[in-house]
Write a protein that holds these residues in place. Structure first.
Motif, PDB file in Angstrom:
ATOM      1  N   GLY A 381       0.807  -1.211   0.000  1.00 18.43           N
ATOM      2  CA  GLY A 381       0.000   0.000   0.000  1.00 18.43           C
ATOM      3  C   GLY A 381       0.838   1.258   0.000  1.00 18.43           C
ATOM      4  O   GLY A 381       2.049   1.239  -0.254  1.00 18.43           O
ATOM      5  N   GLN A 382       0.209   2.394   0.264  1.00 24.28           N
ATOM      6  CA  GLN A 382       0.883   3.693   0.394  1.00 24.28           C
ATOM      7  C   GLN A 382       1.736   4.030  -0.837  1.00 24.28           C
ATOM      8  O   GLN A 382       2.786   4.660  -0.727  1.00 24.28           O
ATOM      9  CB  GLN A 382       1.757   3.712   1.655  1.00 24.28           C
ATOM     10  CG  GLN A 382       0.959   3.472   2.930  1.00 24.28           C
ATOM     11  CD  GLN A 382       1.850   3.336   4.155  1.00 24.28           C
ATOM     12  OE1 GLN A 382       3.037   3.049   4.054  1.00 24.28           O
ATOM     13  NE2 GLN A 382       1.271   3.510   5.336  1.00 24.28           N
ATOM     14  N   GLY A 383       1.263   3.608  -1.999  1.00 19.98           N
ATOM     15  CA  GLY A 383       1.966   3.913  -3.234  1.00 19.98           C
ATOM     16  C   GLY A 383       3.221   3.097  -3.486  1.00 19.98           C
ATOM     17  O   GLY A 383       3.930   3.325  -4.469  1.00 19.98           O
ATOM     18  N   LEU A 384       3.501   2.143  -2.613  1.00 21.63           N
ATOM     19  CA  LEU A 384       4.684   1.305  -2.783  1.00 21.63           C
ATOM     20  C   LEU A 384       4.433   0.266  -3.874  1.00 21.63           C
ATOM     21  O   LEU A 384       3.318  -0.242  -4.016  1.00 21.63           O
ATOM     22  CB  LEU A 384       5.031   0.598  -1.472  1.00 21.63           C
ATOM     23  CG  LEU A 384       5.439   1.516  -0.320  1.00 21.63           C
ATOM     24  CD1 LEU A 384       5.541   0.728   0.981  1.00 21.63           C
ATOM     25  CD2 LEU A 384       6.764   2.198  -0.630  1.00 21.63           C
ATOM     26  N   PRO A 385       5.448  -0.093  -4.656  1.00 18.06           N
ATOM     27  CA  PRO A 385       5.249  -1.071  -5.728  1.00 18.06           C
ATOM     28  C   PRO A 385       4.948  -2.458  -5.175  1.00 18.06           C
ATOM     29  O   PRO A 385       5.420  -2.825  -4.090  1.00 18.06           O
ATOM     30  CB  PRO A 385       6.593  -1.053  -6.465  1.00 18.06           C
ATOM     31  CG  PRO A 385       7.583  -0.589  -5.447  1.00 18.06           C
ATOM     32  CD  PRO A 385       6.834   0.393  -4.586  1.00 18.06           C
ATOM     33  N   VAL A 386       4.148  -3.221  -5.920  1.00 20.50           N
ATOM     34  CA  VAL A 386       3.911  -4.610  -5.540  1.00 20.50           C
ATOM     35  C   VAL A 386       5.138  -5.428  -5.935  1.00 20.50           C
ATOM     36  O   VAL A 386       5.778  -5.173  -6.955  1.00 20.50           O
ATOM     37  CB  VAL A 386       2.644  -5.181  -6.205  1.00 20.50           C
ATOM     38  CG1 VAL A 386       1.410  -4.455  -5.719  1.00 20.50           C
ATOM     39  CG2 VAL A 386       2.741  -5.117  -7.723  1.00 20.50           C
ATOM     40  N   VAL A 387       5.483  -6.402  -5.108  1.00 22.38           N
ATOM     41  CA  VAL A 387       6.650  -7.243  -5.353  1.00 22.38           C
ATOM     42  C   VAL A 387       6.278  -8.681  -5.018  1.00 22.38           C
ATOM     43  O   VAL A 387       5.173  -8.976  -4.553  1.00 22.38           O
ATOM     44  CB  VAL A 387       7.868  -6.801  -4.511  1.00 22.38           C
ATOM     45  CG1 VAL A 387       8.315  -5.404  -4.908  1.00 22.38           C
ATOM     46  CG2 VAL A 387       7.532  -6.848  -3.012  1.00 22.38           C
ATOM     47  N   LYS A 388       7.224  -9.582  -5.228  1.00 23.77           N
ATOM     48  CA  LYS A 388       7.036 -10.980  -4.866  1.00 23.77           C
ATOM     49  C   LYS A 388       7.828 -11.300  -3.595  1.00 23.77           C
ATOM     50  O   LYS A 388       9.001 -10.931  -3.468  1.00 23.77           O
ATOM     51  CB  LYS A 388       7.538 -11.897  -5.984  1.00 23.77           C
ATOM     52  CG  LYS A 388       6.714 -11.829  -7.269  1.00 23.77           C
ATOM     53  CD  LYS A 388       5.659 -12.884  -7.300  1.00 23.77           C
ATOM     54  CE  LYS A 388       5.040 -12.980  -8.692  1.00 23.77           C
ATOM     55  NZ  LYS A 388       3.915 -13.908  -8.728  1.00 23.77           N
ATOM     56  N   ASN A 389       7.174 -11.966  -2.651  1.00 19.54           N
ATOM     57  CA  ASN A 389       7.875 -12.583  -1.545  1.00 19.54           C
ATOM     58  C   ASN A 389       8.787 -13.665  -2.122  1.00 19.54           C
ATOM     59  O   ASN A 389       8.344 -14.473  -2.931  1.00 19.54           O
ATOM     60  CB  ASN A 389       6.834 -13.194  -0.600  1.00 19.54           C
ATOM     61  CG  ASN A 389       7.353 -14.365   0.181  1.00 19.54           C
ATOM     62  OD1 ASN A 389       8.188 -14.204   1.050  1.00 19.54           O
ATOM     63  ND2 ASN A 389       6.857 -15.556  -0.126  1.00 19.54           N
ATOM     64  N   ARG A 390      10.071 -13.694  -1.747  1.00 13.69           N
ATOM     65  CA  ARG A 390      10.998 -14.730  -2.203  1.00 13.69           C
ATOM     66  C   ARG A 390      11.659 -15.358  -0.982  1.00 13.69           C
ATOM     67  O   ARG A 390      12.340 -14.679  -0.212  1.00 13.69           O
ATOM     68  CB  ARG A 390      12.077 -14.145  -3.132  1.00 13.69           C
ATOM     69  CG  ARG A 390      11.557 -13.430  -4.362  1.00 13.69           C
ATOM     70  CD  ARG A 390      10.927 -14.347  -5.379  1.00 13.69           C
ATOM     71  NE  ARG A 390      11.861 -15.294  -5.980  1.00 13.69           N
ATOM     72  CZ  ARG A 390      12.628 -15.017  -7.048  1.00 13.69           C
ATOM     73  NH1 ARG A 390      12.593 -13.806  -7.615  1.00 13.69           N
ATOM     74  NH2 ARG A 390      13.419 -15.940  -7.549  1.00 13.69           N
ATOM     75  N   ALA A 391      11.488 -16.645  -0.810  1.00 17.66           N
ATOM     76  CA  ALA A 391      12.045 -17.331   0.359  1.00 17.66           C
ATOM     77  C   ALA A 391      13.536 -17.594   0.227  1.00 17.66           C
ATOM     78  O   ALA A 391      14.205 -17.932   1.207  1.00 17.66           O
ATOM     79  CB  ALA A 391      11.326 -18.665   0.560  1.00 17.66           C
ATOM     80  N   ASN A 392      14.091 -17.400  -0.945  1.00 12.80           N
ATOM     81  CA  ASN A 392      15.462 -17.801  -1.275  1.00 12.80           C
ATOM     82  C   ASN A 392      16.510 -17.246  -0.325  1.00 12.80           C
ATOM     83  O   ASN A 392      16.372 -16.146   0.211  1.00 12.80           O
ATOM     84  CB  ASN A 392      15.807 -17.350  -2.697  1.00 12.80           C
ATOM     85  CG  ASN A 392      14.762 -17.749  -3.713  1.00 12.80           C
ATOM     86  OD1 ASN A 392      13.571 -17.498  -3.536  1.00 12.80           O
ATOM     87  ND2 ASN A 392      15.201 -18.347  -4.797  1.00 12.80           N
ATOM     88  N   THR A 393      17.582 -18.012  -0.182  1.00  6.07           N
ATOM     89  CA  THR A 393      18.776 -17.498   0.470  1.00  6.07           C
ATOM     90  C   THR A 393      19.324 -16.356  -0.391  1.00  6.07           C
ATOM     91  O   THR A 393      19.483 -16.521  -1.602  1.00  6.07           O
ATOM     92  CB  THR A 393      19.832 -18.609   0.597  1.00  6.07           C
ATOM     93  OG1 THR A 393      19.282 -19.686   1.369  1.00  6.07           O
ATOM     94  CG2 THR A 393      21.096 -18.085   1.254  1.00  6.07           C
ATOM     95  N   PRO A 394      19.609 -15.173   0.186  1.00  7.37           N
ATOM     96  CA  PRO A 394      20.084 -14.045  -0.624  1.00  7.37           C
ATOM     97  C   PRO A 394      21.353 -14.397  -1.405  1.00  7.37           C
ATOM     98  O   PRO A 394      22.241 -15.083  -0.902  1.00  7.37           O
ATOM     99  CB  PRO A 394      20.353 -12.954   0.412  1.00  7.37           C
ATOM    100  CG  PRO A 394      19.473 -13.303   1.561  1.00  7.37           C
ATOM    101  CD  PRO A 394      19.441 -14.804   1.597  1.00  7.37           C
ATOM    102  N   SER A 395      21.410 -13.907  -2.632  1.00  9.21           N
ATOM    103  CA  SER A 395      22.551 -14.157  -3.512  1.00  9.21           C
ATOM    104  C   SER A 395      22.530 -13.079  -4.586  1.00  9.21           C
ATOM    105  O   SER A 395      21.554 -12.318  -4.690  1.00  9.21           O
ATOM    106  CB  SER A 395      22.423 -15.542  -4.152  1.00  9.21           C
ATOM    107  OG  SER A 395      21.328 -15.562  -5.072  1.00  9.21           O
ATOM    108  N   PRO A 396      23.573 -12.994  -5.412  1.00  8.19           N
ATOM    109  CA  PRO A 396      23.513 -12.036  -6.521  1.00  8.19           C
ATOM    110  C   PRO A 396      22.310 -12.256  -7.429  1.00  8.19           C
ATOM    111  O   PRO A 396      21.772 -11.305  -7.991  1.00  8.19           O
ATOM    112  CB  PRO A 396      24.833 -12.290  -7.260  1.00  8.19           C
ATOM    113  CG  PRO A 396      25.761 -12.778  -6.193  1.00  8.19           C
ATOM    114  CD  PRO A 396      24.901 -13.619  -5.296  1.00  8.19           C
ATOM    115  N   ALA A 397      21.861 -13.519  -7.557  1.00  7.36           N
ATOM    116  CA  ALA A 397      20.688 -13.814  -8.397  1.00  7.36           C
ATOM    117  C   ALA A 397      19.400 -13.320  -7.751  1.00  7.36           C
ATOM    118  O   ALA A 397      18.505 -12.804  -8.425  1.00  7.36           O
ATOM    119  CB  ALA A 397      20.598 -15.314  -8.656  1.00  7.36           C
TER     120      ALA A 397
END
Length: 417
Positions: A381-397
């Motif tokens: 909300g509040q004008g923020l973009p919609v995104v996808k929840n990603r469970a992945n371990t953080p990485s460059p990808a």
């Protein structure tokens, strides 16, 4: 001669016994006869929500979803067996005319199956159609699957609508809930389901079946349609069976003691803890929470159960007008849909909460299984973009990964039942 006959008879019995033993020992065996309770539960124990995993950019409905190769790695790493909501449309149906949409989905199915042939992909056929269905020509096989005369024409949006105007423009102008009692709706849903079966999907989620069944007393039309769909799957599905589920607010889709669905599904219904800002718990009887409400039945595979197994998931449905405010009379959790509420938590609490939810469900209703949140639409909300929840371990990808991948893996290894 008698000894030869005896030998052949013994050999035949051994082969039959070995074949039956193989099926019993195969924890993920599915065939045209259906799926056993044990195998179904094995899949539900290793289920994840990966909304639009099989949809590549720019075809995604919800939000951009890059780095699919890292998700292929994740599926193998955690041992996921049931990939929920992997492909669907919510509007934007004209994409089905573009070959890249389905070709890329089939490519991803094959890539995962190279690592694990038992993984089941679930497609969704939702309670939403738009006028863009008019751009799609009806394939000949779709008419034949429903025993209807073959016509040379496109789908007709207006012919899918309820004749009394119920849920017409429900999602906005030119965006409605299709009515299952209309033959055009059944053509559309058969086309979608059959198309997804064709790329390797072995499960279909039908969303809010009571909305689509707005005029269908006692599930009469649903019964007839799903029977035809199962017949089609018997000849065309990857293992000659299709797993069907839907959100079942009344405890199931049961007709004369028989379930139309292989398993039920429902949102978790996370309850706020007002004295602990942004915290949430699970509770039997809270609003329409599904715990303890799954109906007994004879399943489509023929086995009986006192309560049909079911999945519960962190649902997405938007943000309220008061984000961050507790209201235990609404489906929002602290003003957010369930997956957005989860997404906004600190990493440590996310991990702690997944352990809590798994253990709470195990203790309070062994018929239920937690569908782990790997990918789903987030609406802040509040004008923020919609995104996808990603469970992945953080990485460059996947730099925005939530780092809960290993937690899911550990929960499954230690909390299996």
């Amino acid at each position: 001669m008698r000894s030869l006959h005896t030998y052949l008879f013994v050999l035949l019995c051994w082969l039959m016994s070995a074949s039956c033993a193989d099926h019993k020992e195969d924890p993920y065996h599915i065939d045209r006869k259906g799926i056993s309770q044990e195998v179904l539960e094995n899949y539900l124990k290793r289920s994840v929500t990966m909304a639009e995993f099989l949809t590549v950019d720019p075809y995604c409905v919800d939000a951009s979803y890059p780095a699919k190769e890292d998700d292929i790695r994740l599926i193998e790493n955690i041992g996921a067996k049931f990939i929920g909501r992997a492909i669907y449309r919510w509007g934007k149906e004209d994409v089905l005319n573009e070959t890249g949409f389905l070709q890329n989905a089939e490519r991803l199915v094959k890539a995962v199956h190279e690592n694990d042939k038992d993984v089941v992909f679930e497609a969704a056929v939702f309670e939403c159609i738009t006028t863009k269905v008019n751009t799609i020509k009806i394939p000949e096989w779709t008419f034949k699957a429903l025993d209807l005369p073959v016509e040379d024409r496109n789908f007709r949006y207006d012919s899918m609508l309820n004749s009394k105007g119920v849920f017409v423009n429900h999602w906005g102008a030119g965006s409605s809930v299709p009515d299952i009692t209309r033959s055009e709706t059944q053509l559309w849903m058969m086309f979608l389901a059959g198309t997804y079966i064709g790329i390797g999907c072995e499960a279909i989620h039908f969303g809010q079946i009571d909305l689509i069944g707005m005029a269908d007393n006692n599930y009469t039309q649903w019964s007839a349609f799903l029977d035809k769909l199962r017949q089609y799957a018997g000849d065309h599905a990857r293992r000659n069976w299709i797993l069907l589920d839907a959100h079942t607010p009344h405890g199931g889709m049961v007709v004369n003691g028989k379930s139309l669905l292989d398993f039920n599904a429902f949102p978790l219904r996370v309850k706020e803890v007002p004295e602990k800002p942004m915290e949430g718990v699970l509770e039997k009887g809270y609003l329409d929470a599904f715990f303890g409400r799954s109906k007994g039945c004879i399943t489509p595979s023929g086995w009986s159960t006192d309560a049909l197994p079911y999945l519960v998931e962190l649902d997405n449905f938007g943000v309220s007008e008061k984000p961050g405010v507790a209201d235990t009379t609404s489906h929002y959790t602290w003003g957010y849909d369930e997956i957005t509420w989860f997404y906004l938590q600190p990493e440590a609490y996310k991990k702690e909460w997944l352990w809590y939810a798994q253990r709470w469900i195990n203790a309070n209703d062994k018929t239920g299984y937690l569908e782990m949140p790997v990918s789903r639409l987030i609406t802040r909300g509040q004008g923020l973009p919609v995104v996808k929840n990603r469970a992945n371990t953080p990485s460059p990808a996947v730099p925005d990964g939530l780092n809960i991948e290993e937690t899911i893996k550990e929960i499954w290894q230690k909390e299996s039942r």
